[in-house]
Write an enzyme that holds these catalytic residues in place. Structure first.
Site, PDB file in Angstrom:
ATOM      1  N   CYS A 133      37.375  42.295  41.260  1.00  0.00           N
ATOM      2  CA  CYS A 133      37.092  40.852  41.252  1.00  0.00           C
ATOM      3  C   CYS A 133      35.596  40.664  40.982  1.00  0.00           C
ATOM      4  CB  CYS A 133      37.479  40.255  42.607  1.00  0.00           C
ATOM      5  SG  CYS A 133      37.078  38.505  42.791  1.00  0.00           S
ATOM      6  N   HIS A 161      43.902  41.037  31.368  1.00  0.00           N
ATOM      7  CA  HIS A 161      43.517  39.692  30.899  1.00  0.00           C
ATOM      8  C   HIS A 161      44.108  39.442  29.520  1.00  0.00           C
ATOM      9  CE1 HIS A 161      40.562  39.005  34.106  1.00  0.00           C
ATOM     10  NE2 HIS A 161      40.396  40.310  34.046  1.00  0.00           N
ATOM     11  N   GLU A 164      44.601  32.363  36.992  1.00  0.00           N
ATOM     12  CA  GLU A 164      44.517  33.724  37.516  1.00  0.00           C
ATOM     13  C   GLU A 164      45.876  34.248  37.984  1.00  0.00           C
ATOM     14  OE1 GLU A 164      41.638  35.268  40.118  1.00  0.00           O
ATOM     15  OE2 GLU A 164      40.061  33.888  39.466  1.00  0.00           O
ATOM     16  N   CYS A 209      36.301  33.087  37.061  1.00  0.00           N
ATOM     17  CA  CYS A 209      36.890  34.431  37.142  1.00  0.00           C
ATOM     18  C   CYS A 209      35.899  35.382  36.485  1.00  0.00           C
ATOM     19  CB  CYS A 209      38.242  34.448  36.425  1.00  0.00           C
ATOM     20  SG  CYS A 209      39.032  36.068  36.401  1.00  0.00           S
ATOM     21  N   GLY A 224      37.442  37.842  34.190  1.00  0.00           N
ATOM     22  CA  GLY A 224      37.948  37.071  33.040  1.00  0.00           C
ATOM     23  C   GLY A 224      36.842  36.719  32.068  1.00  0.00           C
TER      24      GLY A 224
HETATM   25  N1  LIG Z   1      43.434  37.408  40.061  1.00  0.00           N
HETATM   26  C1  LIG Z   1      42.806  38.694  39.701  1.00  0.00           C
HETATM   27  C2  LIG Z   1      41.873  39.168  40.840  1.00  0.00           C
HETATM   28  C3  LIG Z   1      40.675  38.236  41.015  1.00  0.00           C
HETATM   29  C4  LIG Z   1      39.784  38.251  39.811  1.00  0.00           C
HETATM   30  C5  LIG Z   1      38.799  37.106  39.691  1.00  0.00           C
HETATM   31  N2  LIG Z   1      38.763  36.160  40.769  1.00  0.00           N
HETATM   32  C6  LIG Z   1      37.407  37.598  39.336  1.00  0.00           C
HETATM   33  O1  LIG Z   1      36.403  36.973  39.741  1.00  0.00           O
HETATM   34  O2  LIG Z   1      37.321  38.603  38.585  1.00  0.00           O
HETATM   35  C7  LIG Z   1      43.885  39.748  39.452  1.00  0.00           C
HETATM   36  O3  LIG Z   1      44.957  39.671  40.068  1.00  0.00           O
HETATM   37  O4  LIG Z   1      43.616  40.648  38.649  1.00  0.00           O
END
Ligand SMILES: N[C@H](CCC[C@H](N)C(=O)O)C(=O)O
Length: 285
Positions: A75, A168, A217, A226, A229
């Site tokens: 994250c 992604h 997400e 994100c 992301g």
């Molecule tokens: N939902 C993402 C995890 C959080 C990523 C995001 N909040 C960031 O800041 O990179 C997943 O399941 O891969």
């Protein structure tokens, strides 16, 4: 059960953080706890739960659970908040240190302002993974997935798929305001072509160093930002020829700006802020 926590955010992407240097919790409770704390009506309200914990291979470890209780591998916004927390709570005593995630071990560097407060944090997010089986994504040759035709819900899109340790799917649009975030985000997140699910990003290119960005997400839905992301979006823009490696790219997310650059050695760097919102005790029934 009384659970001490700190709520922090990176550009509005907010999580409930547990400091496992000072507190213990049973592994089997974690998915339920992530769902409980995330609920805005019966919990604290957040995009999920993040654990700050000892590591055998780095200065500190981080685990992340999404709002639905699923565990992510890493994250970006969470890493900046963890870096801030361990610096300000004397868990690390250097301005550069290493954080272990399920995806990789990353280097964090905190920059101080004139008052010795943390001004911003830079994370080397490592190398993007581009092969189909690394995303993972089904249904085609093992090569990179760049602007590949992607039919969904009767619409003909083009997907560029990138892993930053988590999956992604990046789609370029003419106007971010018209991006089908709520309409297609949840459909693509669970599309069978992504056997582990996928984070879904819509990107509007503004120039060769600037983009608008929105995200649905995996496991949390629409968030303000994100970090992984944003890294994936910049790598996708470079693979599609909209931008160049080595340039510092400004990514405009709903919650604010992140600065990303994919350097000529293949490393992706992310710089941005991190803020403490609150500390307290959560009562898990
Ligand atoms: N939902 C993402 C995890 C959080 C990523 C995001 N909040 C960031 O800041 O990179 C997943 O399941 O891969």
């Amino acid at each position: 059960m009384e659970i001490p926590f700190t709520k922090m955010h990176g550009l509005g992407n907010n999580y409930i953080y547990l400091d496992l240097f000072r507190f213990e919790i049973k592994e089997e409770m974690l998915p339920r706890l992530a769902r409980a704390v995330s609920d805005v009506h019966t919990g604290i309200g957040s995009d999920g739960l993040i654990l700050i914990q000892p590591s055998e291979v780095a200065d500190v470890g981080m685990r992340i659970f999404n709002k639905d209780g699923s565990e992510g591998n890493t994250c970006g916004n969470g890493l900046r908040c963890v870096a801030k927390y361990v610096s300000e709570n004397n868990i690390v005593s250097f301005r550069k240190f290493w954080i272990e995630t399920k995806a990789n071990v990353v280097e964090a560097a905190v920059e101080l302002d004139e008052n010795d407060d943390i001004k911003e944090i830079t994370i080397n997010m490592g190398e993007p993974r581009l092969k189909r089986e690394q995303i993972p994504m089904l249904g085609g040759p093992a090569s990179k997935i760049i602007a590949e035709p992607f039919a969904v819900d009767g619409q003909q899109l083009q997907v560029t798929a990138i892993s930053m340790g988590n999956p992604h799917a990046v789609f370029f649009v003419d106007s971010i305001e018209d991006a089908p975030l709520h309409e297609l985000g949840p459909v693509i997140e669970k599309d069978a072509r992504f056997p582990e699910g996928v984070n879904v990003e819509f990107v509007e290119i503004l120039s060769d160093r600037e983009m608008n960005f929105r995200v649905w997400e995996r496991g949390s839905g629409v968030t303000e930002a994100c970090g992984t992301g944003a890294c994936a979006a910049v790598v996708a823009a470079i693979l599609n020829g909209f931008m160049k490696k080595g340039e510092r790219i400004c990514v405009h997310l709903s919650g604010g700006d992140l600065f990303i650059h994919w350097d000529k050695q293949g490393q992706v760097w992310m710089t941005g802020g991190a803020e403490v919102i609150a500390t307290g005790v959560f009562y898990l029934s």
